[in-house]
Design a protein around this motif. Structure first.
Motif, PDB file in Angstrom:
ATOM      1  N   LYS A 145       7.808  -0.591  -1.358  1.00  0.00           N
ATOM      2  CA  LYS A 145       8.751   0.324  -2.000  1.00  0.00           C
ATOM      3  C   LYS A 145       8.024   1.296  -2.920  1.00  0.00           C
ATOM      4  N   MET A 146       6.892   0.868  -3.470  1.00  0.00           N
ATOM      5  CA  MET A 146       6.136   1.733  -4.370  1.00  0.00           C
ATOM      6  C   MET A 146       5.331   2.767  -3.589  1.00  0.00           C
ATOM      7  N   PHE A 147       4.714   2.345  -2.475  1.00  0.00           N
ATOM      8  CA  PHE A 147       3.742   3.223  -1.822  1.00  0.00           C
ATOM      9  C   PHE A 147       4.052   3.541  -0.368  1.00  0.00           C
ATOM     10  N   GLY A 148       5.055   2.908   0.198  1.00  0.00           N
ATOM     11  CA  GLY A 148       5.389   3.233   1.575  1.00  0.00           C
ATOM     12  C   GLY A 148       4.549   2.530   2.615  1.00  0.00           C
ATOM     13  N   HIS A 149       3.697   1.601   2.185  1.00  0.00           N
ATOM     14  CA  HIS A 149       3.006   0.792   3.182  1.00  0.00           C
ATOM     15  C   HIS A 149       2.908  -0.647   2.692  1.00  0.00           C
ATOM     16  N   ILE A 150       2.652  -1.529   3.669  1.00  0.00           N
ATOM     17  CA  ILE A 150       2.594  -2.956   3.344  1.00  0.00           C
ATOM     18  C   ILE A 150       1.159  -3.329   3.019  1.00  0.00           C
ATOM     19  N   LEU A 151       0.961  -4.247   2.091  1.00  0.00           N
ATOM     20  CA  LEU A 151      -0.385  -4.744   1.824  1.00  0.00           C
ATOM     21  C   LEU A 151      -0.788  -5.667   2.967  1.00  0.00           C
ATOM     22  N   ASN A 152      -2.038  -5.567   3.335  1.00  0.00           N
ATOM     23  CA  ASN A 152      -2.503  -6.374   4.458  1.00  0.00           C
ATOM     24  C   ASN A 152      -2.278  -7.861   4.198  1.00  0.00           C
ATOM     25  N   GLU A 153      -1.550  -8.494   5.104  1.00  0.00           N
ATOM     26  CA  GLU A 153      -1.140  -9.878   4.899  1.00  0.00           C
ATOM     27  C   GLU A 153      -2.314 -10.844   5.047  1.00  0.00           C
ATOM     28  N   LYS A 154      -3.205 -10.532   5.973  1.00  0.00           N
ATOM     29  CA  LYS A 154      -4.286 -11.471   6.244  1.00  0.00           C
ATOM     30  C   LYS A 154      -5.217 -11.563   5.041  1.00  0.00           C
ATOM     31  N   TYR A 176      -9.633  -5.821  -3.029  1.00  0.00           N
ATOM     32  CA  TYR A 176     -10.090  -5.328  -1.727  1.00  0.00           C
ATOM     33  C   TYR A 176      -8.893  -5.113  -0.796  1.00  0.00           C
ATOM     34  N   ASP A 177      -7.949  -6.031  -0.840  1.00  0.00           N
ATOM     35  CA  ASP A 177      -6.746  -5.893  -0.018  1.00  0.00           C
ATOM     36  C   ASP A 177      -6.039  -4.572  -0.318  1.00  0.00           C
ATOM     37  N   ILE A 178      -5.951  -4.270  -1.597  1.00  0.00           N
ATOM     38  CA  ILE A 178      -5.284  -3.023  -1.985  1.00  0.00           C
ATOM     39  C   ILE A 178      -6.045  -1.818  -1.440  1.00  0.00           C
ATOM     40  N   VAL A 179      -7.372  -1.830  -1.642  1.00  0.00           N
ATOM     41  CA  VAL A 179      -8.179  -0.708  -1.171  1.00  0.00           C
ATOM     42  C   VAL A 179      -8.081  -0.599   0.352  1.00  0.00           C
ATOM     43  N   TYR A 180      -8.212  -1.739   1.014  1.00  0.00           N
ATOM     44  CA  TYR A 180      -8.151  -1.758   2.476  1.00  0.00           C
ATOM     45  C   TYR A 180      -6.810  -1.207   2.964  1.00  0.00           C
ATOM     46  N   SER A 181      -5.737  -1.651   2.332  1.00  0.00           N
ATOM     47  CA  SER A 181      -4.411  -1.239   2.797  1.00  0.00           C
ATOM     48  C   SER A 181      -4.126   0.230   2.526  1.00  0.00           C
ATOM     49  N   ILE A 182      -4.782   0.779   1.510  1.00  0.00           N
ATOM     50  CA  ILE A 182      -4.597   2.211   1.268  1.00  0.00           C
ATOM     51  C   ILE A 182      -5.326   2.998   2.362  1.00  0.00           C
ATOM     52  N   ARG A 183      -6.481   2.490   2.784  1.00  0.00           N
ATOM     53  CA  ARG A 183      -7.233   3.199   3.807  1.00  0.00           C
ATOM     54  C   ARG A 183      -6.683   2.969   5.212  1.00  0.00           C
ATOM     55  N   HIS A 184      -6.163   1.782   5.462  1.00  0.00           N
ATOM     56  CA  HIS A 184      -5.585   1.489   6.775  1.00  0.00           C
ATOM     57  C   HIS A 184      -4.132   1.106   6.613  1.00  0.00           C
ATOM     58  N   PRO A 185      -3.308   2.048   6.193  1.00  0.00           N
ATOM     59  CA  PRO A 185      -1.935   1.671   5.835  1.00  0.00           C
ATOM     60  C   PRO A 185      -1.108   1.237   7.042  1.00  0.00           C
ATOM     61  N   GLU A 186      -0.414   0.144   6.860  1.00  0.00           N
ATOM     62  CA  GLU A 186       0.592  -0.237   7.837  1.00  0.00           C
ATOM     63  C   GLU A 186       1.907   0.298   7.282  1.00  0.00           C
ATOM     64  N   LYS A 187       2.336   1.441   7.788  1.00  0.00           N
ATOM     65  CA  LYS A 187       3.442   2.168   7.172  1.00  0.00           C
ATOM     66  C   LYS A 187       4.762   1.394   7.263  1.00  0.00           C
ATOM     67  N   ASP A 188       5.535   1.494   6.201  1.00  0.00           N
ATOM     68  CA  ASP A 188       6.878   0.924   6.226  1.00  0.00           C
ATOM     69  C   ASP A 188       7.849   2.067   6.474  1.00  0.00           C
ATOM     70  N   LEU A 189       8.213   2.261   7.739  1.00  0.00           N
ATOM     71  CA  LEU A 189       9.068   3.411   8.074  1.00  0.00           C
ATOM     72  C   LEU A 189      10.540   3.102   7.895  1.00  0.00           C
ATOM     73  N   THR A 190      10.881   1.829   7.822  1.00  0.00           N
ATOM     74  CA  THR A 190      12.293   1.467   7.756  1.00  0.00           C
ATOM     75  C   THR A 190      12.822   1.483   6.330  1.00  0.00           C
ATOM     76  N   GLY A 191      11.952   1.296   5.360  1.00  0.00           N
ATOM     77  CA  GLY A 191      12.426   1.128   3.987  1.00  0.00           C
ATOM     78  C   GLY A 191      12.854  -0.296   3.722  1.00  0.00           C
TER      79      GLY A 191
END
Ligand code: HEM
Ligand SMILES: [Cu+2]
Lengths: 207, 659
Positions: free
Chosen positions: B443-452, B516-531
């Protein structure tokens, strides 16, 4: 820009007094909550004062220091100023800018009189060696009464700044709300003083 | 010339204290130059000023709170690692006693006031207005002021490390130890004044959120239909309003002792050192509930969302939070049973403390029953919530042990206590904010943090946490007291201490992996298109991710608890297309303007604070005057709102696929 605008805040109906219109309702409520926090602040100071009241460390006691005539006049000035502030609010409700200005100015003068007396009281104490370092009792006294006094000082500047706005803009929902809020603040300081008068001065004179 | 310069360096910058200080100085200068360089190179100054430093948007303010909290977690965590390095082996002389005192003082103070508090306030900024269907908080400008006051207070507290020396009387700063007689130098002044500044900001936050929640809920959302996180923030705000003014006074009294020669806590002029302990904990105990209740709120949301069930026992949850809030003001003496208040006083506070276990237990069972027969989804956010339950239970049960006054004479101020409060603070608050961070990140950034990567961080952190703090219970029972800078060999304490230190390194690693997860997810965002990435239940998931500036194009109507879930699953009807916004209902929206003043006022507060810390009144008083002038200028500001036009809203919503 008058049609159907959705505001950030809940809409208010125009049957309310002027100061509650626009977002006045929200701000006035917020100010009440702020006053609740102030009540806690002063309660803590009162509790501290009561704990330390007897701890005079061989220095002057409250009975020796307090001057009945002085604190009675102070009380009279501040209570009257609360009344004149109320009259100012009344004139505001009647949309009478001139009345507001007159009563609020009188309020400020009474407030200044109160402050002058308090400052001379404090400097008298200091001049006879009853300063903040003399004993825990005096530390608590100066901090409690001084906190109230500094609130009054701030209040005077605040009232003046609102007065300037009322004179410039007339009585609008915004200026009305501001005047109302500063009035609440002023009455609150009056209530605190009533407690200082009874708990600190009256009780301190007999015990 | 050079000589006198070096003398100044010794006096103000402690250059005579050796390489640690020099390294810090160099690092600070390099980092600052680096930040300035990067901003200049990327031409980002204007962007920084316009989009962030002057913003009054609750979502951006929330993000800034969380970034600052992360930085402070790093600082406090480094302190923790330094503590553990010193204690790893017996007779260690890596730090001397004086430096050790400073390090645990800054560790505790930063973790509670500059990490836990802002992290929680950050999450509430992000989530509360969205959960109640509002466009911002009640007083957006004040909200910005709260943030900047916190920010500059944190800065002020942190620079003590290199300018003048850190406070060293513990995060509790007990008198008379922290008074002018035993603690000369400016360290304690830094503590008193920076906490004062951030405390003022916190009171404002409490007022702001109380008014927001009471007055700005979407139509239909009665109090008993509010999301549980919002409920927890309502209760927390009330505790803040009643507790923080006590801190304000307490700090002021000691400040008067230290700066102006008052005698509140002296022993020679009728002062009472015990007065400090009482006042401090009258604020301090409610404070621990201020940092735990919002975490409870997060868990309620997360557990219910990822069990895909309604929260069990909604009313019981609310009632227990209110009960906890009231009880939190009646237990403060349990922090000093050993100071000799007498048997009956101790019994009372012993009892009231144990009473708190009851509503807390109720909440525990409610979370368990929520999961019972639920379809549990093990996301990272849910893992933090699941781990919270057993770990917090350990902290809570040992808390009840500490509440037994006669037994407390054994464990008081031992490592048993240190273990207890880390089990509640970390397994409760820290797990809670991490859970919330993973939950609301989309909700803050429009992408999900990498779960793995997130799960790696979780497992490393959680296991290391137990490795660090579980042995402390036993060390405490073996007699190791807190705040001791070293210990002799031959007591059998060595091995457990070494395990703890290794565990602490593991926690550090877990933290790094999360970053690292945060940095990784910003560079490889898994977009949340549904909200609505989690199939959520509350209103924040009904709008696009990231949320548009105005949050809701059309204010929703609320029909019950889990308002958005009800919209998605209307009873007895075909599911309607819930995402679509009804174009005919869109109106221009009134929003507050950005303002540079909260920033400037807070800078002035910083300068004033610095002046008072050093008793340079020529600096302190003008600083305060600038603060007051800033407030008056604000009063004269009339034109402070703007409109977002219908076309612009339509454009934004179309881009988000809502029209
Ligand atoms: C990152 C991992 C952490 C480690 C390795 C750690 C380690 C420690 C240790 C060993 C002490 C005892 C120092 C002593 O008494 O000599 C301590 C004290 C303390 N810690 Fe932590 N801690 C960590 C995280 C936290 C967190 C997250 C919080 C709060 C949210 C916290 C709050 C405190 C407080 C309040 C004290 C008491 C300071 C004092 O005695 O004045 N710690 N920590
Ligand atoms: Cu407590």
């Amino acid at each position: 820009m008058s049609v159907h605008m959705e505001s950030l805040h809940e809409p208010t109906t125009s049957s309310l007094p002027l100061e509650y219109q626009e977002d006045g309702n929200l701000k006035i409520f917020g100010f009440w909550v702020f006053l609740a926090a102030e009540v806690v602040l002063f309660s803590t100071l009162f509790a501290t004062y009561l704990v330390f009241h007897g701890n005079v460390a061989g220095g002057p006691t409250s009975q020796q220091l307090f001057d009945i005539r002085g604190f009675t006049i102070e009380t009279f000035l501040l209570l009257t100023s609360s009344f004149t502030m109320g009259l100012g609010t009344y004139e505001m409700r009647r949309q009478n800018t001139k009345g507001v200005v007159v009563w609020v100015l009188i309020t400020v003068l009474l407030g200044l009189g109160f402050l002058g007396m308090e400052i001379s009281e404090f400097s008298h104490y200091v001049s006879i060696g009853a300063n903040i370092s003399r004993s825990a009792f005096l530390s608590a006294f100066f901090v409690l009464v001084g906190t109230h006094g500094s609130h009054v000082t701030l209040g005077i500047f605040w009232i003046l700044s609102i007065l300037v706005q009322v004179m410039r803009k007339g009585i609008t929902p915004k200026t009305a709300r501001k005047l109302f809020v500063v009035g609440l603040y002023w009455h609150f300081l009056d209530v605190v003083w009533v407690f200082i008068f009874t708990v600190v001065y009256l009780t301190g004179k007999v015990m | 010339m050079l000589h006198s310069l070096l003398q100044l360096g010794d006096k103000y910058f402690m250059w005579n204290e050796g390489p640690m200080i020099w390294t810090s100085d160099v690092l600070i200068v390099l980092t600052s130059l680096g930040i300035i360089g990067v901003l200049t190179y990327l031409k980002r100054w204007n962007w920084l000023w316009k989009e962030w430093l002057t913003t009054v948007d609750h979502k951006k303010i929330g993000i800034m709170y969380i970034i600052a909290a992360f930085a402070m977690f790093f600082r406090g965590g480094m302190d923790g690692l330094i503590i553990r390095a010193q204690l790893a082996v017996p007779n260690n002389q890596f730090l001397n006693a004086e430096h050790y005192d400073q390090v645990f003082t800054t560790h505790g103070t930063i973790m509670i006031l500059f990490m836990a508090m802002p992290f929680i306030i950050g999450l509430m900024n992000i989530a509360v207005p969205l959960q109640i269907g509002a466009r911002d908080v009640a007083f957006p400008y004040l909200n910005a002021l709260s943030f900047w006051l916190f920010f500059f207070a944190a800065l002020l507290f942190n620079i003590s490390f290199v300018i003048g020396g850190s406070p060293d009387a513990g995060w509790t700063s007990y008198a008379p130890l922290a008074g002018p007689f035993y603690d000369t130098g400016v360290g304690e002044n830094y503590y008193l004044i920076s906490l004062q500044i951030t405390g003022i900001g916190t009171i404002a936050t409490g007022i702001n959120f109380l008014v927001t929640i009471l007055k700005m809920r979407a139509p239909g959302m009665t109090l008993m239909k509010m999301p549980m996180f919002t409920w927890s923030i309502l209760v927390t705000s009330i505790i803040i309003i009643f507790a923080f003014p006590v801190l304000t006074v307490t700090l002021a009294l000691l400040m008067f002792d230290r700066l102006f020669g008052a005698q509140f806590f002296s022993v020679t002029h009728g002062g009472l050192p015990m007065m400090w302990a009482n006042l401090f904990w009258i604020w301090g105990h409610p404070e621990v509930y201020i940092v735990i209740l919002p975490a409870f709120g997060v868990f309620s949301e997360v557990v219910s969302t990822f069990s895909h069930k309604r929260l069990f026992g909604y009313k019981a949850m609310v009632v227990s939070m209110v009960a906890i809030a009231i009880l939190s003001f009646t237990t403060w003496v349990h922090h000093f049973f050993t100071m000799g208040a007498g048997a009956s006083v101790n019994s009372f506070f012993s009892f009231s403390t144990m009473l708190i276990a009851v509503p807390t237990g109720v909440k525990m069972f409610n979370w368990l029953f929520t999961m019972y027969k639920g379809r549990i989804q093990f996301t990272t956010s849910m893992l933090w919530a699941l781990a919270f339950i057993p770990n917090f239970l350990i902290g809570g049960l040992t808390g009840v042990m500490l509440a037994v006054a006669p037994a407390d004479y054994q464990y008081h101020n031992s490592y048993f206590l240190v273990a207890h409060f880390h089990y509640v603070l970390i397994a409760g608050t820290v797990f809670g904010v991490f859970s919330g961070l993973y939950y609301w990140w989309p909700k803050m950034f429009g992408h999900i943090l990498n779960e793995k990567i997130g799960k790696w961080a979780f497992w490393i952190f959680m296991i290391s946490f137990n490795m660090t703090f579980m042995p402390m219970y036993f060390l405490g029972l073996m007699g190791m007291t807190r705040r001791m800078y070293t210990y002799p060999a031959g007591l059998g304490w060595g091995p457990l201490n070494m395990i703890e230190t290794i565990g602490a390194l593991g926690m550090g690693l877990g933290f790094v992996v999360m970053v690292y997860d945060i940095v990784y997810s910003i560079r490889h965002p898994e977009k949340d298109l549904t909200g609505d990435p989690w199939d959520g239940r509350t209103l924040e998931w009904s709008i696009p991710s990231p949320a548009p500036e105005y949050n809701f194009a059309v204010i929703p109507e609320v029909k019950g608890i889990d308002a958005y879930w009800m919209m998605k699953h209307p009873k007895g009807q075909e599911p309607e297309p819930t995402k679509a916004v009804d174009k005919s209902k869109i109106r221009p929206i009134h929003m507050p303007n950005n303002s540079y003043r909260p920033f400037i006022i807070s800078v002035a507060f910083f300068v004033a604070g610095f002046g008072f810390i050093w008793q340079w009144y020529w600096l302190g008083i003008p600083g305060l005057i600038v603060v007051v002038i800033g407030l008056f200028l604000r009063s004269f500001e009339y034109d402070d709102e703007h409109f977002i036009s219908t076309e612009e809203i339509v454009q934004t919503e179309t881009a988000a696929g809502r029209l």
